[in-house]
Scaffold this motif. Sequence first.
Motif, short mmCIF file in Angstrom:
data_model
loop_
_atom_site.label_atom_id
_atom_site.label_comp_id
_atom_site.label_asym_id
_atom_site.label_seq_id
_atom_site.Cartn_x
_atom_site.Cartn_y
_atom_site.Cartn_z
N GLY A 52 31.77 44.64 39.96
CA GLY A 52 31.66 43.51 39.03
C GLY A 52 33.00 42.85 38.78
O GLY A 52 33.08 41.64 38.61
N ALA A 53 34.08 43.64 38.78
CA ALA A 53 35.41 43.07 38.57
C ALA A 53 35.82 42.18 39.74
O ALA A 53 36.44 41.14 39.55
CB ALA A 53 36.44 44.19 38.38
N VAL A 54 35.45 42.59 40.96
CA VAL A 54 35.73 41.76 42.13
C VAL A 54 34.85 40.51 42.12
O VAL A 54 35.29 39.42 42.45
CB VAL A 54 35.51 42.57 43.42
N SER A 55 33.60 40.67 41.70
CA SER A 55 32.69 39.52 41.61
C SER A 55 33.21 38.48 40.62
O SER A 55 33.15 37.28 40.88
CB SER A 55 31.29 39.98 41.17
N LEU A 56 33.74 38.96 39.48
CA LEU A 56 34.28 38.05 38.48
C LEU A 56 35.48 37.29 39.03
O LEU A 56 35.67 36.10 38.75
CB LEU A 56 34.66 38.82 37.21
N TYR A 57 36.30 37.97 39.81
CA TYR A 57 37.45 37.30 40.45
C TYR A 57 36.96 36.20 41.38
O TYR A 57 37.52 35.10 41.41
CB TYR A 57 38.28 38.32 41.22
#
Length: 274
Positions: free
Chosen positions: A41-46
């Motif tokens: 999810g952190a990569v998706s948000l980026y």
Amino acid sequence: MSDQDLFMEEDQDLLPVFEKDPCSGKSCNCLYMLRDSALRGAVSLYRVGIKKKSKEDVDQLMIEWYRYAKAYPDKRGKLWYFLPYDATNLLATGVDPSPLYDAKVCSDALHALMRVGTTRKSAILRSYNTTGVAKSHGNKGKSTAIKEDDPRMGPIREHFNKLLKLGEDRPTRLISAKVDGTMQRVTRDNEDDSVYLPKSDGFRPCYYRYMSDCGYKCEPQNNGTVTVTPIEGDNQLPHVVLQTYYNIWQRDYPKLKVSKPAEDICDLCTKFAN
């Protein structure tokens, strides 16, 4: 589309990226941590934030990554890149983001995460090796909006008119939503006149359907790009690329949205809850 809708799309798009393993090295498992939904999810948000940047800005970011990685190769001379992420949501929900801090990915994985295909990668490397500055887009400062009399607008207007008729029923006014940090049952806004597509119909699946109507087949690749091929026997109609499709959706159809997973509560669950 809202940032939340974009986040859901990015999270779904990341699944085939690490499942198909874009790394050329057979023993490379640099994307293994993306199996953890919170870290993914952190990569998706980026990637949601990257969507809002210009191509030139993203290309310059890639050049800076090349420059830093080249300055610190490993003992075998291989270049590694810090995993791009945005831990805002992790910190807000109390999830430890420390596994991301020193995570590194190989070149193949980085380009897949950033949606940089072979042709674009070659152009960025050319700029890196010559001037060190990303090349400005030829249309910078000019309006790139497609005019209404453009032959591509007919098929796409017809497509969105169909989508507006595909809005799913909202079976109950009772929905599940986060209130003061906890999930509660609340009443949906009466003034919400948005048209909601099923959660499986994000902007990419809808784009693939649009391209199929135009006589083309879209196949997602493991590096995040999409291969478009004519469908034999079909008439090929004028069409727009994915980014233009997304821009038209946001600009002209802001009330056309994708349902969030598990937002509605069915009649049976409503009876049990009351």
